[in-house]
Motif scaffolding. Structure first.
Motif, PDB file in Angstrom:
ATOM      1  N   UNK A  36       0.858  -1.193   0.000  1.00 57.54           N
ATOM      2  CA  UNK A  36       0.000   0.000   0.000  1.00 57.54           C
ATOM      3  C   UNK A  36       0.888   1.236   0.000  1.00 57.54           C
ATOM      4  N   UNK A  37       0.519   2.222  -0.826  1.00 55.27           N
ATOM      5  CA  UNK A  37       1.091   3.570  -0.757  1.00 55.27           C
ATOM      6  C   UNK A  37      -0.032   4.486  -0.291  1.00 55.27           C
ATOM      7  N   UNK A  38       0.201   5.222   0.792  1.00 56.41           N
ATOM      8  CA  UNK A  38      -0.860   6.013   1.409  1.00 56.41           C
ATOM      9  C   UNK A  38      -0.409   7.460   1.586  1.00 56.41           C
ATOM     10  N   UNK A  39      -1.241   8.379   1.124  1.00 57.84           N
ATOM     11  CA  UNK A  39      -1.023   9.812   1.294  1.00 57.84           C
ATOM     12  C   UNK A  39      -2.108  10.295   2.243  1.00 57.84           C
ATOM     13  N   UNK A  40      -1.719  10.654   3.463  1.00 59.48           N
ATOM     14  CA  UNK A  40      -2.715  11.007   4.472  1.00 59.48           C
ATOM     15  C   UNK A  40      -2.499  12.421   4.986  1.00 59.48           C
ATOM     16  N   UNK A  41      -3.584  13.018   5.400  1.00 66.56           N
ATOM     17  CA  UNK A  41      -3.570  14.330   6.050  1.00 66.56           C
ATOM     18  C   UNK A  41      -4.516  14.232   7.237  1.00 66.56           C
ATOM     19  N   UNK A  85      -1.179  17.619   9.867  1.00 66.75           N
ATOM     20  CA  UNK A  85       0.071  17.081   9.325  1.00 66.75           C
ATOM     21  C   UNK A  85      -0.204  16.261   8.070  1.00 66.75           C
ATOM     22  N   UNK A  86       0.859  16.028   7.308  1.00 71.29           N
ATOM     23  CA  UNK A  86       0.829  15.160   6.125  1.00 71.29           C
ATOM     24  C   UNK A  86       1.822  14.021   6.334  1.00 71.29           C
ATOM     25  N   UNK A  87       1.432  12.844   5.862  1.00 72.98           N
ATOM     26  CA  UNK A  87       2.344  11.706   5.955  1.00 72.98           C
ATOM     27  C   UNK A  87       2.260  10.875   4.680  1.00 72.98           C
ATOM     28  N   UNK A  88       3.422  10.575   4.115  1.00 81.59           N
ATOM     29  CA  UNK A  88       3.532   9.713   2.938  1.00 81.59           C
ATOM     30  C   UNK A  88       4.005   8.347   3.416  1.00 81.59           C
ATOM     31  N   UNK A  89       3.125   7.357   3.363  1.00 81.29           N
ATOM     32  CA  UNK A  89       3.414   6.061   3.963  1.00 81.29           C
ATOM     33  C   UNK A  89       3.572   4.951   2.936  1.00 81.29           C
ATOM     34  N   UNK A  90       4.414   3.999   3.289  1.00 81.01           N
ATOM     35  CA  UNK A  90       4.484   2.721   2.602  1.00 81.01           C
ATOM     36  C   UNK A  90       4.137   1.646   3.620  1.00 81.01           C
ATOM     37  N   UNK A  91       3.197   0.780   3.274  1.00 79.55           N
ATOM     38  CA  UNK A  91       2.772  -0.298   4.151  1.00 79.55           C
ATOM     39  C   UNK A  91       3.244  -1.631   3.585  1.00 79.55           C
ATOM     40  N   UNK A 144      -8.994   3.657   6.332  1.00 74.75           N
ATOM     41  CA  UNK A 144     -10.366   3.149   6.456  1.00 74.75           C
ATOM     42  C   UNK A 144     -10.595   1.839   5.715  1.00 74.75           C
ATOM     43  N   UNK A 145      -9.792   1.577   4.696  1.00 73.37           N
ATOM     44  CA  UNK A 145      -9.924   0.350   3.904  1.00 73.37           C
ATOM     45  C   UNK A 145      -9.297  -0.865   4.589  1.00 73.37           C
ATOM     46  N   UNK A 146      -8.798  -0.699   5.814  1.00 70.31           N
ATOM     47  CA  UNK A 146      -8.015  -1.757   6.452  1.00 70.31           C
ATOM     48  C   UNK A 146      -8.755  -3.092   6.580  1.00 70.31           C
ATOM     49  N   UNK A 147     -10.025  -3.135   6.982  1.00 67.76           N
ATOM     50  CA  UNK A 147     -10.694  -4.446   7.051  1.00 67.76           C
ATOM     51  C   UNK A 147     -10.702  -5.171   5.709  1.00 67.76           C
ATOM     52  N   UNK A 148     -10.973  -4.451   4.622  1.00 73.00           N
ATOM     53  CA  UNK A 148     -10.953  -5.074   3.296  1.00 73.00           C
ATOM     54  C   UNK A 148      -9.537  -5.497   2.910  1.00 73.00           C
ATOM     55  N   UNK A 162      -0.511 -11.844  -1.203  1.00 72.05           N
ATOM     56  CA  UNK A 162      -0.552 -10.607  -1.994  1.00 72.05           C
ATOM     57  C   UNK A 162      -0.494 -10.936  -3.477  1.00 72.05           C
ATOM     58  N   UNK A 163      -1.308 -10.254  -4.266  1.00 68.80           N
ATOM     59  CA  UNK A 163      -1.333 -10.514  -5.715  1.00 68.80           C
ATOM     60  C   UNK A 163      -0.301  -9.699  -6.494  1.00 68.80           C
ATOM     61  N   UNK A 164       0.511  -8.914  -5.791  1.00 65.52           N
ATOM     62  CA  UNK A 164       1.565  -8.142  -6.445  1.00 65.52           C
ATOM     63  C   UNK A 164       1.153  -6.758  -6.883  1.00 65.52           C
ATOM     64  N   UNK A 165      -0.117  -6.420  -6.720  1.00 66.07           N
ATOM     65  CA  UNK A 165      -0.608  -5.090  -7.111  1.00 66.07           C
ATOM     66  C   UNK A 165      -0.800  -4.247  -5.851  1.00 66.07           C
ATOM     67  N   UNK A 166      -0.057  -3.145  -5.756  1.00 68.50           N
ATOM     68  CA  UNK A 166      -0.132  -2.294  -4.571  1.00 68.50           C
ATOM     69  C   UNK A 166      -1.369  -1.401  -4.617  1.00 68.50           C
ATOM     70  N   UNK A 167      -1.990  -1.237  -3.467  1.00 69.19           N
ATOM     71  CA  UNK A 167      -3.087  -0.286  -3.324  1.00 69.19           C
ATOM     72  C   UNK A 167      -2.505   1.125  -3.253  1.00 69.19           C
ATOM     73  N   UNK A 168      -3.237   2.093  -3.759  1.00 73.42           N
ATOM     74  CA  UNK A 168      -2.863   3.502  -3.650  1.00 73.42           C
ATOM     75  C   UNK A 168      -4.015   4.217  -2.954  1.00 73.42           C
ATOM     76  N   UNK A 169      -3.741   4.818  -1.792  1.00 75.57           N
ATOM     77  CA  UNK A 169      -4.787   5.445  -0.993  1.00 75.57           C
ATOM     78  C   UNK A 169      -4.427   6.905  -0.742  1.00 75.57           C
TER      79      UNK A 169
END
Length: 211
Positions: free
Chosen positions: A111-116, A124-130, A187-191, A200-207
């Motif tokens: 997962x790549x996540x851009x959060x505010x 704050x802003x955070x650029x995350x890799x999960x 918010x998508x964490x349960x899914x 993992x199917x090799x396709x990263x989520x982008x949030x």
């Protein structure tokens, strides 16, 4: 916001108080971005187990200035100077849960996540890799106490102030809690957990969590 509207030290005056470093930045991980918000790179681990039932390891914490503002999230934190995001994810997992994994045991980033978000009166802003770690039964329970809580001896002073628990959440229990209004990030964490627990199917989520 244009640069002309920022304070002389580069802050958004409406969203970032002048003492913001005292509120969120004990380790110097954050810097002011072009919009005048503190920003950092983050790394997290989506730690899952399948035995005795599918479950995810979550930290629950609250805002230091508002105990009623609480949420749950995956173990992780800021990337330190000189670290890769993978190294940071493994380090943070060990510090927050006691589970020690070689960085090579982490899959992804998934997962790549851009959060505010707002924390301690600061926006704050955070650029995350999960990253993903699917643990066997021995790894999952390695640092669990009799109460089901994981080892918290590696928590920093700030973490001890704002973090309340770290434990395994069976996915059925997580679904029920979210249905009752529990806030999780992302918010998508349960899914995500249900998709990743079988691999993992090799396709990263982008949030991206803001407009």
């Amino acid at each position: 916001m244009s640069r002309a509207e920022l304070t002389p030290d580069g802050r958004d005056p409406q969203l970032v108080p002048d003492n913001w470093r005292e509120l969120i930045d004990p380790a110097g991980e954050w810097h002011l971005d072009e919009d005048g918000l503190p920003r950092r790179r983050g790394a997290r681990v989506i730690a899952l187990r399948t035995v005795p039932s599918p479950a995810i390891l979550l930290v629950t914490g609250h805002d230091r200035t508002d105990a009623d503002h609480w949420w749950s999230f995956t173990p992780g934190g800021g990337v330190l100077e000189g670290e890769t995001s993978r190294q940071a994810a493994a380090r943070e997992l060990a510090e927050e849960t006691g589970i020690v994994l070689d960085e090579g045991a982490l899959t992804g980033p998934v997962v790549y996540r851009d959060s505010r978000f707002d924390f301690n009166l600061v926006t704050v802003r955070q650029d995350e890799e999960l990253f993903l770690a699917v643990l066997d039964a021995e790894q999952a329970e390695a640092t669990a106490g009799a109460d089901g809580e994981m080892d918290r001896s590696g928590w920093t002073e700030l973490e001890r102030e704002v973090l309340d628990s770290v434990r395994w959440w069976p996915l059925e229990e997580l679904d029920a809690a979210v249905g009752r209004g529990m806030v999780v990030y992302p918010p998508q964490l349960p899914d995500l957990a249900r998709e990743l627990v079988t691999g993992w199917n090799g396709v990263a989520w982008s949030i991206k969590e803001w407009d």
